[in-house]
Enzyme design. Structure first.
Site, PDB file in Angstrom:
ATOM      1  N   LYS A 165       0.849  -1.194   0.000  1.00  0.00           N
ATOM      2  CA  LYS A 165       0.000   0.000   0.000  1.00  0.00           C
ATOM      3  C   LYS A 165       0.885   1.245   0.000  1.00  0.00           C
ATOM      4  CE  LYS A 165      -4.067  -1.852  -0.038  1.00  0.00           C
ATOM      5  NZ  LYS A 165      -4.819  -1.809  -1.303  1.00  0.00           N
ATOM      6  N   ASP A 193      -0.040  -0.427  -4.777  1.00  0.00           N
ATOM      7  CA  ASP A 193      -1.418   0.079  -4.887  1.00  0.00           C
ATOM      8  C   ASP A 193      -1.533   1.399  -4.130  1.00  0.00           C
ATOM      9  OD1 ASP A 193      -4.122   0.483  -5.074  1.00  0.00           O
ATOM     10  OD2 ASP A 193      -4.715  -1.383  -4.063  1.00  0.00           O
ATOM     11  N   GLU A 218      -0.910  -0.108  -9.366  1.00  0.00           N
ATOM     12  CA  GLU A 218      -2.367  -0.197  -9.245  1.00  0.00           C
ATOM     13  C   GLU A 218      -2.944   1.143  -8.803  1.00  0.00           C
ATOM     14  OE1 GLU A 218      -3.900  -3.790  -7.520  1.00  0.00           O
ATOM     15  OE2 GLU A 218      -5.658  -2.814  -6.703  1.00  0.00           O
ATOM     16  N   ASP A 241      -8.480  -0.184 -10.384  1.00  0.00           N
ATOM     17  CA  ASP A 241      -9.393  -0.847  -9.448  1.00  0.00           C
ATOM     18  C   ASP A 241     -10.570   0.102  -9.146  1.00  0.00           C
ATOM     19  OD1 ASP A 241     -10.609  -1.929  -7.176  1.00  0.00           O
ATOM     20  OD2 ASP A 241      -8.770  -2.407  -6.135  1.00  0.00           O
ATOM     21  N   LYS A 265     -14.532  -5.313  -8.348  1.00  0.00           N
ATOM     22  CA  LYS A 265     -15.067  -5.551  -7.009  1.00  0.00           C
ATOM     23  C   LYS A 265     -16.572  -5.770  -7.145  1.00  0.00           C
ATOM     24  CE  LYS A 265     -11.633  -4.016  -3.788  1.00  0.00           C
ATOM     25  NZ  LYS A 265     -10.470  -3.687  -4.586  1.00  0.00           N
TER      26      LYS A 265
HETATM   27  C1  0XW Z   1      -7.088  -4.888  -0.630  1.00  0.00           C
HETATM   28  N1  0XW Z   1      -8.505  -4.770  -0.792  1.00  0.00           N
HETATM   29  C2  0XW Z   1      -9.055  -5.843  -1.578  1.00  0.00           C
HETATM   30  C3  0XW Z   1      -9.152  -4.845   0.577  1.00  0.00           C
HETATM   31  C4  0XW Z   1      -9.984  -3.651   0.768  1.00  0.00           C
HETATM   32  O1  0XW Z   1     -11.333  -3.873   0.536  1.00  0.00           O
HETATM   33  C5  0XW Z   1      -9.457  -2.650  -0.217  1.00  0.00           C
HETATM   34  C6  0XW Z   1      -8.964  -3.456  -1.344  1.00  0.00           C
HETATM   35  C7  0XW Z   1      -7.963  -2.724  -2.208  1.00  0.00           C
HETATM   36  O2  0XW Z   1      -7.834  -3.073  -3.381  1.00  0.00           O
HETATM   37  O3  0XW Z   1      -7.304  -1.803  -1.744  1.00  0.00           O
HETATM   38 MG    MG Z   2      -6.737  -2.036  -5.167  1.00  0.00          MG
END
Ligand code: 0XW
Ligand code: MG
Length: 372
Positions: A165, A193, A218, A241, A265
């Protein structure tokens, strides 16, 4: 087959590994899940689940989900759940937008459709490609050494794909990414991401400074236009995403040559029916495909597993074993480990009919509402 009763349940699902933090200091302690049980005159029962990540991740929130689901549930009574497009059309007519409100209902309808056909959901969604699918784990934002330690822990648990992240200060994000890359074995697949948090210029700075590192980028920025501008500076795979909320935006991003892959999602797009439409289109175009959700436990993990399993292996990226992210269960002890058979950073889709999940209703407590 006709729907005779719709029951809603709530479940708090604390994270096994503590607070989840992503860019901008957004954090959550767990998922707040809403679960739909749909009963029919055929004696079959279907289950669906939707859980937002706090109120900050997507344009969805717990209060909206519960109020919307309670309002829509009576409209399902008398409908045939196997006619998924009809159900979707009716829900879209009655409630404009708010796709996440409809996701669990649509999921439960697909569970029923596949149960009625006597086949696992993956087969109802187009077929079973292979036996297992790759998993990833997100390493939430923290200091570089703490993130490296967390990545190592996930590698020790068998994961081979790590999502770092990023999305704060660029120099710290570079240090985070380098620390994680140093800590994991070579060959580990890394996604950086930013969860839509960088300004265009920050994403470009990050790309410049990490030219020699091996990772997929991402969702660098929030707006479509900023991501398109970043694409021109990005010589590595770029996956969107948060931007991918409909077939329309997929078509636009495809024709702009903006994306190498997408993350679908289920809650964001409004359920399995729409996720399948976007998935089939992306797969036909040869784009990388991840199918996952914003949260949930076994019911939700089963739906995304069946969607992934029915996606051709050549375009499949990875998914989440959300039931392992949380400490709560929907099924009796041992059931989930058996049907998902999670090991070596991969899992299977359940083999039973429909979602292949036998919900133990006792763990869900008293229903929130019932429509008959
Ligand atoms: C990692 N994730 C799948 C979990 C959370 O719902 C957010 C999401 C993302 O892609 O950041
Ligand atoms: Mg993501």
């Amino acid at each position: 087959m006709k729907i005779t009763r719709v029951t809603l349940f709530a479940q708090n699902q604390p994270f096994r590994d503590g607070t989840y933090t992503c860019s901008g200091g957004r954090s959550a302690e767990g998922f707040e899940s809403s679960i739909a049980k749909i009963e029919t005159d055929a004696g079959l029962t279907g289950w669906g689940e939707m859980a937002p990540l706090g109120s900050f991740y997507d344009p969805s929130f717990l209060g909206g989900a519960r109020a919307g689901m309670t309002e829509l549930a009576p409209a399902l009574i008398g409908m045939d759940p196997a006619q998924a497009n009809l159900v979707n059309e009716r829900l879209d007519l009655l409630l404009n937008g708010h796709p996440y409100v409809k996701a669990a209902f649509d999921m439960a309808c697909w569970d029923l459709k596949a149960r009625q056909a006597g086949i696992p959901l993956a087969e109802a969604l187009g077929g079973r490609f292979g036996e297992r699918m790759a998993l990833y784990r997100s390493v939430p934002q923290a200091a570089p050494d703490a993130m490296a330690a967390r990545a190592k822990k996930y590698i020790a648990e068998g994961y081979r794909r790590i999502q770092v992240k990023v999305g704060l200060e660029v120099k710290d994000d570079i240090a985070r990414t380098e620390a994680v890359l140093d800590a994991v074995p070579s060959g580990t697949v890394i996604f950086a991401d930013a969860n839509a948090a960088w300004r265009q210029q920050q994403a470009i700075e990050f790309l410049r400074a990490t030219r020699d590192l091996d990772y997929t980028l991402e969702q660098p920025c929030a707006s479509y236009e900023a991501n398109l501008a970043v694409r021109r500076h990005c010589d590595r795979p770029l996956v969107l995403d948060e931007t991918i909320d409909s077939l329309n935006v997929l078509m636009r991003a495809w024709s702009d040559r903006l994306i190498d892959g997408i993350t679908i999602k289920v809650a964001r797009v409004g359920g399995v029916t729409k996720a399948k439409l976007i998935r089939d289109t992306a797969a036909a175009l040869g784009l990388g495909v991840t199918i996952e959700d914003t949260g949930g436990a076994e019911i939700n993990t089963a739906a995304t597993a069946h969607l992934m399993m029915s996606t051709p292996e050549g375009v499949r990226q990875h998914t989440c074993d959300f039931y392992n992210w949380v400490t709560t269960r929907h099924t009796r002890p041992g059931f989930a480990d058996k049907v998902f058979d999670t090991r070596d950073g991969s899992m299977a889709a359940p083999r039973g009919k429909g979602l292949g999940i036998e919900v133990d209703e006792k763990v869900l407590g008293q229903p929130l509402s019932v429509a008959v």
